[in-house]
Design an enzyme around this catalytic site. Structure first.
Site, PDB file in Angstrom:
ATOM      1  CB  CYS A   4      -1.114  -0.382   1.463  1.00 27.60           C
ATOM      2  SG  CYS A   4      -1.601   1.309   1.864  1.00 27.60           S
ATOM      3  CB  CYS A   7       0.876   1.163   4.510  1.00 23.79           C
ATOM      4  SG  CYS A   7      -1.057   0.560   4.909  1.00 23.79           S
ATOM      5  CG  ASP A  30      -3.615  14.970  -4.337  1.00 22.57           C
ATOM      6  OD1 ASP A  30      -4.062  14.474  -3.860  1.00 22.57           O
ATOM      7  OD2 ASP A  30      -2.658  14.554  -5.193  1.00 22.57           O
ATOM      8  CG  ASN A  84     -13.003  10.558  -4.127  1.00 27.78           C
ATOM      9  OD1 ASN A  84     -14.327  10.850  -3.953  1.00 27.78           O
ATOM     10  ND2 ASN A  84     -12.065  10.558  -4.497  1.00 27.78           N
ATOM     11  N   GLY A  90     -13.989   7.447  -7.492  1.00 27.42           N
ATOM     12  CA  GLY A  90     -13.038   7.532  -8.674  1.00 27.42           C
ATOM     13  C   GLY A  90     -11.966   7.376  -7.793  1.00 27.42           C
ATOM     14  CG  HIS A  95      -4.294   3.656   3.858  1.00 29.40           C
ATOM     15  ND1 HIS A  95      -3.316   3.023   4.025  1.00 29.40           N
ATOM     16  CD2 HIS A  95      -4.218   5.108   4.571  1.00 29.40           C
ATOM     17  CE1 HIS A  95      -3.046   3.449   5.293  1.00 29.40           C
ATOM     18  NE2 HIS A  95      -3.693   4.415   5.272  1.00 29.40           N
ATOM     19  CG  HIS A  97      -7.035   9.118   0.507  1.00 33.53           C
ATOM     20  ND1 HIS A  97      -7.156   8.116   0.138  1.00 33.53           N
ATOM     21  CD2 HIS A  97      -7.376  10.000  -0.197  1.00 33.53           C
ATOM     22  CE1 HIS A  97      -7.764   8.068  -1.152  1.00 33.53           C
ATOM     23  NE2 HIS A  97      -7.910   8.774  -1.559  1.00 33.53           N
TER      24      HIS A  97
HETATM   25  P1  AMP Z   1      -8.207   9.299  -5.167  1.00 37.84           P
HETATM   26  O1  AMP Z   1      -8.787   9.207  -6.181  1.00 37.84           O
HETATM   27  O2  AMP Z   1      -9.506   9.621  -3.658  1.00 37.84           O
HETATM   28  O3  AMP Z   1      -8.055   7.589  -3.903  1.00 37.84           O
HETATM   29  O4  AMP Z   1      -7.190  10.623  -4.341  1.00 37.84           O
HETATM   30  C1  AMP Z   1      -5.393   9.686  -4.429  1.00 37.84           C
HETATM   31  C2  AMP Z   1      -5.188  10.582  -4.678  1.00 37.84           C
HETATM   32  O5  AMP Z   1      -3.547  10.483  -3.848  1.00 37.84           O
HETATM   33  C3  AMP Z   1      -5.031  11.738  -5.725  1.00 37.84           C
HETATM   34  O6  AMP Z   1      -5.336  12.400  -5.678  1.00 37.84           O
HETATM   35  C4  AMP Z   1      -2.795  11.138  -6.164  1.00 37.84           C
HETATM   36  O7  AMP Z   1      -2.707  13.294  -6.798  1.00 37.84           O
HETATM   37  C5  AMP Z   1      -2.546  11.030  -4.393  1.00 37.84           C
HETATM   38  N1  AMP Z   1      -1.417  10.501  -4.336  1.00 37.84           N
HETATM   39  C6  AMP Z   1      -0.942   9.673  -5.216  1.00 37.84           C
HETATM   40  N2  AMP Z   1       0.180   8.935  -4.816  1.00 37.84           N
HETATM   41  C7  AMP Z   1       0.446  10.205  -3.858  1.00 37.84           C
HETATM   42  C8  AMP Z   1       1.717  10.568  -3.302  1.00 37.84           C
HETATM   43  N3  AMP Z   1       2.780   9.674  -3.498  1.00 37.84           N
HETATM   44  N4  AMP Z   1       2.011  11.480  -2.840  1.00 37.84           N
HETATM   45  C9  AMP Z   1       0.887  12.462  -2.355  1.00 37.84           C
HETATM   46  N5  AMP Z   1      -0.568  12.090  -2.528  1.00 37.84           N
HETATM   47  C10 AMP Z   1      -0.471  11.188  -3.750  1.00 37.84           C
END
Ligand code: AMP
Length: 111
Positions: A4, A7, A30, A84, A90, A95, A97
């Site tokens: 993950c 994680c 983000d 989400n 989407g 994990h 958030h």
């Molecule tokens: P979701 O579509 O709600 O699952 O959002 C996942 C979010 O995680 C997206 O806005 C990505 O830009 C963000 N994301 C993915 N990998 C990372 C990372 N390594 N560091 C910071 N944000 C990330």
């Protein structure tokens, strides 16, 4: 959860721009911001979405949101908090958030 990505961020195996941390939660910027302020707030303990979130951790969420919003200078101005759950929402990272969005006039599906 070995594979993950969030994680791995919690364990420090992947770098992140941390803005808040306590024993249960981590907040970091983000990587692909959708607003001037876009921070992800995550419980350190792995769960997939709001549907399997631990109730003790979730009870603490409002105070963490307040602390992070304050840290980012958007507590008084206003912000959005989005989570989400599932493919049709989407959700890309499985994990739990919370997207904390602000620093500008928010427009979109709501408002
Ligand atoms: P979701 O579509 O709600 O699952 O959002 C996942 C979010 O995680 C997206 O806005 C990505 O830009 C963000 N994301 C993915 N990998 C990372 C990372 N390594 N560091 C910071 N944000 C990330």
């Amino acid at each position: 959860m070995e594979d993950c990505i969030f994680c791995k961020i919690v364990r420090g195996e992947i770098p992140s721009e941390k803005v808040y941390e306590d024993e249960d939660f981590l907040a970091f910027k983000d990587i692909n911001p959708a607003a001037n302020v876009h921070v992800l707030i995550i419980p350190k303990k792995h769960c997939v979405s709001i549907l399997d979130a631990d109730s003790e951790t979730m009870a603490k969420l409002p105070q963490v949101v307040a602390a992070v919003a304050d840290e980012m200078g958007i507590k008084e101005k206003g912000f959005r908090l989005i989570t989400n759950s599932g493919k049709e929402s989407g959700q890309e990272v499985f994990h739990l958030h919370f997207h904390l969005l602000g620093g500008q006039q928010m427009r979109g599906l709501i408002g």
